[in-house]
Design an enzyme around this catalytic site. Sequence first.
Site, PDB file in Angstrom:
ATOM      1  N   HIS A 117     -52.364 -47.172 -47.661  1.00 56.24           N
ATOM      2  CA  HIS A 117     -53.823 -47.746 -47.589  1.00 56.24           C
ATOM      3  C   HIS A 117     -53.785 -49.029 -48.224  1.00 56.24           C
ATOM      4  CE1 HIS A 117     -58.155 -48.423 -48.279  1.00 56.24           C
ATOM      5  NE2 HIS A 117     -58.105 -47.655 -47.505  1.00 56.24           N
ATOM      6  N   GLN A 130     -56.552 -38.654 -49.468  1.00 58.05           N
ATOM      7  CA  GLN A 130     -56.537 -37.603 -47.996  1.00 58.05           C
ATOM      8  C   GLN A 130     -55.994 -36.324 -48.247  1.00 58.05           C
ATOM      9  OE1 GLN A 130     -58.316 -38.686 -45.702  1.00 58.05           O
ATOM     10  NE2 GLN A 130     -58.725 -40.903 -46.213  1.00 58.05           N
ATOM     11  N   LYS A 136     -64.568 -38.650 -50.446  1.00 60.91           N
ATOM     12  CA  LYS A 136     -63.800 -38.056 -49.374  1.00 60.91           C
ATOM     13  C   LYS A 136     -63.670 -36.435 -49.960  1.00 60.91           C
ATOM     14  CE  LYS A 136     -60.981 -42.152 -48.689  1.00 60.91           C
ATOM     15  NZ  LYS A 136     -61.507 -42.934 -47.497  1.00 60.91           N
ATOM     16  N   CYS A 145     -57.530 -50.024 -42.923  1.00 62.84           N
ATOM     17  CA  CYS A 145     -57.135 -50.329 -44.072  1.00 62.84           C
ATOM     18  C   CYS A 145     -55.621 -50.162 -44.159  1.00 62.84           C
ATOM     19  CB  CYS A 145     -57.621 -50.004 -45.050  1.00 62.84           C
ATOM     20  SG  CYS A 145     -59.546 -50.285 -45.390  1.00 62.84           S
ATOM     21  N   ASP A 194     -51.328 -41.269 -54.687  1.00 68.27           N
ATOM     22  CA  ASP A 194     -52.609 -41.448 -53.921  1.00 68.27           C
ATOM     23  C   ASP A 194     -53.104 -40.329 -53.170  1.00 68.27           C
ATOM     24  OD1 ASP A 194     -54.877 -42.280 -52.507  1.00 68.27           O
ATOM     25  OD2 ASP A 194     -53.996 -44.127 -51.583  1.00 68.27           O
TER      26      ASP A 194
HETATM   27  N1  PLP Z   1     -56.259 -44.227 -50.074  1.00 65.72           N
HETATM   28  C1  PLP Z   1     -56.283 -43.496 -49.276  1.00 65.72           C
HETATM   29  C2  PLP Z   1     -55.150 -42.767 -48.628  1.00 65.72           C
HETATM   30  C3  PLP Z   1     -57.454 -43.668 -48.567  1.00 65.72           C
HETATM   31  O1  PLP Z   1     -57.562 -43.035 -47.329  1.00 65.72           O
HETATM   32  C4  PLP Z   1     -58.489 -44.535 -49.036  1.00 65.72           C
HETATM   33  C5  PLP Z   1     -59.710 -44.620 -48.195  1.00 65.72           C
HETATM   34  O2  PLP Z   1     -59.825 -44.571 -46.890  1.00 65.72           O
HETATM   35  C6  PLP Z   1     -58.300 -45.070 -50.051  1.00 65.72           C
HETATM   36  C7  PLP Z   1     -57.215 -45.077 -50.868  1.00 65.72           C
HETATM   37  C8  PLP Z   1     -59.274 -45.932 -50.879  1.00 65.72           C
HETATM   38  O3  PLP Z   1     -60.381 -45.119 -51.136  1.00 65.72           O
HETATM   39  P1  PLP Z   1     -61.934 -45.793 -51.919  1.00 65.72           P
HETATM   40  O4  PLP Z   1     -62.225 -46.853 -50.726  1.00 65.72           O
HETATM   41  O5  PLP Z   1     -62.614 -44.393 -51.744  1.00 65.72           O
HETATM   42  O6  PLP Z   1     -61.429 -46.405 -53.046  1.00 65.72           O
END
Ligand code: PLP
Length: 406
Positions: free
Chosen positions: A123, A203, A226, A364, A200
């Site tokens: 992302h 998900q 999430k 993203c 990270d």
């Molecule tokens: N990392 C992953 C794998 C994501 O799916 C997302 C959001 O879709 C993020 C990071 C960023 O999350 P946030 O916008 O809540 O900071």
Amino acid sequence: MSFDPYAARSDFPILERTNRGKPLVYLDTAASAQKPRAVIDAISDCYENHYANIHRGVYELSERITRMHEEAREKVAAFLGAAESREIVFTRNATESINLVAASWGRQNLAAGDEVVITTLEHHANIVPWQLLCEEKNARLRVVPINDAGELEMHSFEAMLSERTRIVAASHVSNALGTINPVRKIVAIAHERGIPVLLDGAQAVPRFGVDVRELGCDFYVFSGHKLYGPSGMGVLYGRAELLEAMAPYQSGGDMIETVSFEKSTFKSAPYKFEAGTPDIAGAIGLGAAIDYLAGIGLDAIEHHELELTAYGKELLEAIPEVRLIGTAAKKTGVLSFVVEGIHPHDLGTILDMEGVAIRAGHHCAQPLMERFDVPATARASLGLYNIREDLDHLIAGLHKAIEMFR
Ligand code: PLP
């Protein structure tokens, strides 16, 4: 543990709402999960009965809310299998957690010529902070390639690590494809060479149980929203030893021990990373979300989502005009696809008219879209409250769209 998603749906008030006059079919949980009544009630209860600022008051209300806030930290620590609650830093979201590590650990540990290794599946939140850090330090960002199924090329990963590699940052589950990455292997390979690993888990944590000590990672990040919790609430797990050695990220009130105009001293972790008044009710809401999920059992949620993912995949593969993007052997929760002759945004709009909420766009993950040579995909993503009928609605909407564009 037996889990009944039909019964669980009644825990989520929003699922009774309509979308464009049709019953809501919510297939955008990877963007943000809907909230169970338990989370909504915990947040209301905090404001109605317990609210005050934390850490500062000498009165009962403030002492109590401080305790509730710290209990939430303990819940998160237990949820992630952390050794101690001081390894849990509250942030705004996964994005801020990664920025914290890049800005603090990264600035302290990177020099010109060093390398940061990420993957094609990331992302933007796990790309751009490292990119900026590399620009600042004159370091190099290296990217692990993937195969056509959307799985990491582990040989390339191994070959990419060198004595210049300072950190590996990888997603646990890809938000755009649903690929479950072999993170244990990633950590083991990196650690053999003494390289720390940030995972990270944005998900991953909503979909299956995660134990950071079992994974062996050095940093783990996720977003509360999430995980069926409130937005504006995120988590950074860091091994105590690393957090203690890191400089503050933001500064101001609540993170200091002493301040004079000549010099300030700081609290220890996690407080030195939590400048200013935090999202107090958000932390309590996140604790409630963790309790709610524990009540169902993450194993049951994992099983349910894997079963639904397989069902959705089968339905989509049966439509000749549909091409699935991301067909990893290990994947969960996310079905990304393109439909011949229909732009994903048009598809999203047509499905919206049917009450079906999906995401259309680059998710993203622009470099990943480029890898598959598509500008965007349609993405249906699953949560614990989704049922087979939701996917049947998606497929009916797709057939309608295909007819319209014929
Ligand atoms: N990392 C992953 C794998 C994501 O799916 C997302 C959001 O879709 C993020 C990071 C960023 O999350 P946030 O916008 O809540 O900071």
